[in-house]
Design a protein around this motif. Sequence first.
Motif, PDB file in Angstrom:
ATOM      1  N   GLU A   1       0.510  -1.417   0.193  1.00 43.25           N
ATOM      2  CA  GLU A   1       0.152   0.048   0.016  1.00 43.25           C
ATOM      3  C   GLU A   1       0.584   1.335  -0.141  1.00 43.25           C
ATOM      4  O   GLU A   1       0.627   2.001  -0.714  1.00 43.25           O
ATOM      5  N   LYS A   2       2.113   1.134   0.717  1.00 45.65           N
ATOM      6  CA  LYS A   2       2.861   2.439   1.164  1.00 45.65           C
ATOM      7  C   LYS A   2       3.695   3.083  -0.117  1.00 45.65           C
ATOM      8  O   LYS A   2       3.451   4.314  -0.561  1.00 45.65           O
ATOM      9  N   TYR A   3       3.529   1.393  -0.427  1.00 45.52           N
ATOM     10  CA  TYR A   3       4.594   1.815  -2.470  1.00 45.52           C
ATOM     11  C   TYR A   3       3.799   2.202  -3.248  1.00 45.52           C
ATOM     12  O   TYR A   3       4.209   3.749  -3.423  1.00 45.52           O
ATOM     13  N   LEU A   4       1.964   2.112  -3.762  1.00 46.45           N
ATOM     14  CA  LEU A   4       1.630   2.440  -4.525  1.00 46.45           C
ATOM     15  C   LEU A   4       1.390   3.713  -3.943  1.00 46.45           C
ATOM     16  O   LEU A   4       1.228   4.667  -5.112  1.00 46.45           O
ATOM     17  N   GLU A   5       1.062   4.314  -3.260  1.00 48.27           N
ATOM     18  CA  GLU A   5       0.483   5.618  -2.295  1.00 48.27           C
ATOM     19  C   GLU A   5       1.558   6.272  -2.962  1.00 48.27           C
ATOM     20  O   GLU A   5       1.606   7.516  -3.697  1.00 48.27           O
ATOM     21  N   LYS A   6       3.194   6.415  -3.121  1.00 41.73           N
ATOM     22  CA  LYS A   6       4.186   6.623  -3.365  1.00 41.73           C
ATOM     23  C   LYS A   6       4.612   7.031  -4.832  1.00 41.73           C
ATOM     24  O   LYS A   6       4.753   8.633  -5.403  1.00 41.73           O
ATOM     25  N   THR A   7       3.770   5.395  -5.670  1.00 40.09           N
ATOM     26  CA  THR A   7       3.991   6.139  -6.910  1.00 40.09           C
ATOM     27  C   THR A   7       2.873   6.814  -7.389  1.00 40.09           C
ATOM     28  O   THR A   7       2.773   7.630  -8.276  1.00 40.09           O
ATOM     29  N   VAL A   8       1.826   7.166  -6.709  1.00 44.16           N
ATOM     30  CA  VAL A   8       0.672   7.485  -7.362  1.00 44.16           C
ATOM     31  C   VAL A   8       1.059   9.522  -7.224  1.00 44.16           C
ATOM     32  O   VAL A   8       1.088  10.695  -7.747  1.00 44.16           O
ATOM     33  N   VAL A   9       1.814   8.892  -5.746  1.00 42.31           N
ATOM     34  CA  VAL A   9       1.877  10.934  -5.458  1.00 42.31           C
ATOM     35  C   VAL A   9       2.838  11.401  -6.551  1.00 42.31           C
ATOM     36  O   VAL A   9       2.343  12.448  -6.794  1.00 42.31           O
ATOM     37  N   SER A  10       3.903  10.978  -6.619  1.00 36.94           N
ATOM     38  CA  SER A  10       4.961  11.187  -8.004  1.00 36.94           C
ATOM     39  C   SER A  10       4.354  10.946  -9.119  1.00 36.94           C
ATOM     40  O   SER A  10       4.630  12.312  -9.440  1.00 36.94           O
ATOM     41  N   ALA A  11       3.553  10.458  -9.384  1.00 37.25           N
ATOM     42  CA  ALA A  11       2.645  11.206 -11.314  1.00 37.25           C
ATOM     43  C   ALA A  11       1.771  12.216 -11.012  1.00 37.25           C
ATOM     44  O   ALA A  11       1.816  12.875 -11.168  1.00 37.25           O
ATOM     45  N   LYS A  12       1.213  12.447  -9.421  1.00 36.08           N
ATOM     46  CA  LYS A  12       0.197  13.522  -9.216  1.00 36.08           C
ATOM     47  C   LYS A  12       1.136  14.540  -9.521  1.00 36.08           C
ATOM     48  O   LYS A  12       1.462  16.232  -9.467  1.00 36.08           O
ATOM     49  N   GLN A  13       2.716  14.233  -8.544  1.00 39.44           N
ATOM     50  CA  GLN A  13       3.792  15.563  -8.783  1.00 39.44           C
ATOM     51  C   GLN A  13       4.628  15.874 -10.202  1.00 39.44           C
ATOM     52  O   GLN A  13       5.118  17.057 -10.614  1.00 39.44           O
ATOM     53  N   GLN A  14       4.644  14.945 -10.937  1.00 39.48           N
ATOM     54  CA  GLN A  14       4.285  15.325 -12.687  1.00 39.48           C
ATOM     55  C   GLN A  14       3.881  15.293 -13.863  1.00 39.48           C
ATOM     56  O   GLN A  14       4.243  15.957 -14.362  1.00 39.48           O
ATOM     57  N   TRP A  15       2.785  14.957 -13.508  1.00 37.74           N
ATOM     58  CA  TRP A  15       1.903  15.638 -14.463  1.00 37.74           C
ATOM     59  C   TRP A  15       0.604  15.346 -13.955  1.00 37.74           C
ATOM     60  O   TRP A  15       0.493  15.834 -12.369  1.00 37.74           O
ATOM     61  N   GLN A  16      -0.075  17.366 -14.530  1.00 36.93           N
ATOM     62  CA  GLN A  16      -1.747  17.617 -14.074  1.00 36.93           C
ATOM     63  C   GLN A  16      -2.641  16.759 -14.738  1.00 36.93           C
ATOM     64  O   GLN A  16      -3.375  16.072 -14.960  1.00 36.93           O
ATOM     65  N   LEU A  17      -2.772  16.419 -13.090  1.00 37.18           N
ATOM     66  CA  LEU A  17      -4.069  15.029 -12.896  1.00 37.18           C
ATOM     67  C   LEU A  17      -5.101  15.310 -12.182  1.00 37.18           C
ATOM     68  O   LEU A  17      -5.200  16.335 -10.983  1.00 37.18           O
ATOM     69  N   LEU A  18      -6.237  15.097 -12.295  1.00 38.17           N
ATOM     70  CA  LEU A  18      -7.979  15.508 -11.368  1.00 38.17           C
ATOM     71  C   LEU A  18      -7.819  14.543 -10.623  1.00 38.17           C
ATOM     72  O   LEU A  18      -8.096  14.593  -9.478  1.00 38.17           O
ATOM     73  N   ASP A  19      -7.279  13.088 -10.848  1.00 36.24           N
ATOM     74  CA  ASP A  19      -7.206  11.971  -9.338  1.00 36.24           C
ATOM     75  C   ASP A  19      -7.283  10.520 -10.820  1.00 36.24           C
ATOM     76  O   ASP A  19      -6.118  10.742 -11.399  1.00 36.24           O
ATOM     77  N   VAL A  20      -6.870  10.165 -10.108  1.00 33.76           N
ATOM     78  CA  VAL A  20      -6.322   8.629 -10.657  1.00 33.76           C
ATOM     79  C   VAL A  20      -6.654   7.796  -9.261  1.00 33.76           C
ATOM     80  O   VAL A  20      -7.073   7.539  -8.055  1.00 33.76           O
ATOM     81  N   LEU A  21      -7.682   6.031 -10.224  1.00 31.58           N
ATOM     82  CA  LEU A  21      -7.974   5.327  -9.847  1.00 31.58           C
ATOM     83  C   LEU A  21      -6.597   4.331 -10.032  1.00 31.58           C
ATOM     84  O   LEU A  21      -6.770   3.562 -10.352  1.00 31.58           O
TER      85      LEU A  21
END
Lengths: 86, 86, 150, 150
Positions: free
Chosen positions: C60-80
Amino acid sequence: MPQADNEHSMSIKVLYFASLREQFGCNEQQLDSAGIHTVADVWRLVSSGHTFKQSVLHSVNQQYAELEAPVKAGDEVAFFPPVTGG
Amino acid sequence: MPQADNEHSMSIKVLYFASLREQFGCNEQQLDSAGIHTVADVWRLVSSGHTFKQSVLHSVNQQYAELEAPVKAGDEVAFFPPVTGG
Amino acid sequence: MITILKAAFDPWQSIVDYQQQMNRDGEYGACATFVGTMRDFNEGDQVNTMLLEYYPGMTEKYLEKTVVSAKQQWQLLDVLLIHRVGELLPNEPIVLVAAWSAHRKDAFEACRFIMEDLKSKAPFWKKECFVEPDQQAQKNRWLAKNTSGY
Amino acid sequence: MITILKAAFDPWQSIVDYQQQMNRDGEYGACATFVGTMRDFNEGDQVNTMLLEYYPGMTEKYLEKTVVSAKQQWQLLDVLLIHRVGELLPNEPIVLVAAWSAHRKDAFEACRFIMEDLKSKAPFWKKECFVEPDQQAQKNRWLAKNTSGY
């Protein structure tokens, strides 16, 4: 050969889309093919008196074609602005 | 401070996953932290007598960590093969 | 939202449901998704079931880190992001990633990044139960390594 | 399959239905999709409706060429491409691309390629009917050019 077919085969069908259709006030016209050898010839004939804000794309028989591409009687030539689908 | 807490705080929790869990025949073990300073120290202790076909990955407190990363009493250290999710 | 699921799920219905409660109608112009599904053949053998193991807590921690990293790199409205664990049957979905953005570049690149990061580093392990050609007996094997996606 | 649609469509249900009749369960390990949706704001203005014009004949041919090219470049099991034309309302789907393959790289790259090729060359044109901030009257404008996705 019936006269109607002969007449048809002497003409080039020209189509306009989107802002070009509105600017020309016309979807489609038939041009006499006499003296027309390339897309550039068609464009010179139809565009005289118009100025264009956008670049203009062109196709022959529903495929993108260069201005130098050959055009003959019976062909369908189209002019349209940059595409904005998707 | 109760003795149980004291004992717990002296140990390091070691977890194994997937093929490593099967090879060790064990999910989890508690190691005495005496003399352990790094992930490499833990690995030396638990892996002696085993040979590994795969490279082994390691984490400290649920984060990937280098072999040189510090380990202290109370930490959770895990060893596992390359991941194959998704 | 990040979910690790022990039971089978319908990725397309999950997108529909999530999109509805996102409540950002009219804002997103792009949604890029990826669905990974269990195949019934691998390395020339017929695969009957698959066991997906994970590291509760770290995964869970790793996936959270991945999604946070994606949100820092791209302009995202949401991720599932939904990932299956436990015992799977052929044709069952394993993973879903969906990324919403105003413009396509962000959704496309974030979706790809999340999948590649997940495949290369998120703590999941697959064990296949398979039958070799012309053999009767079932065998088990842990998959050795994910292929690189690039 | 390539479809040009004059009426609103549900992209997720379209994927489910198409996947069912594909009849390749167990073969595909990857499905990458993209859904483009009409936003209600563009260039600072509130967009009320959008007219999507196309070139009947050439548009279908162009999309066909795009999908054939994708199938030559990547190992694909199938592709679904749906594009809307006519009058659209905000939040209605404009385009769906779905690509199925055994492994993720093919599906991801083919889906992206098809969208980029479609956006840059398929003959579609959007005209927005919008209201400027603090104005009452509706105006129309043709979109000038799609942004590059890379």
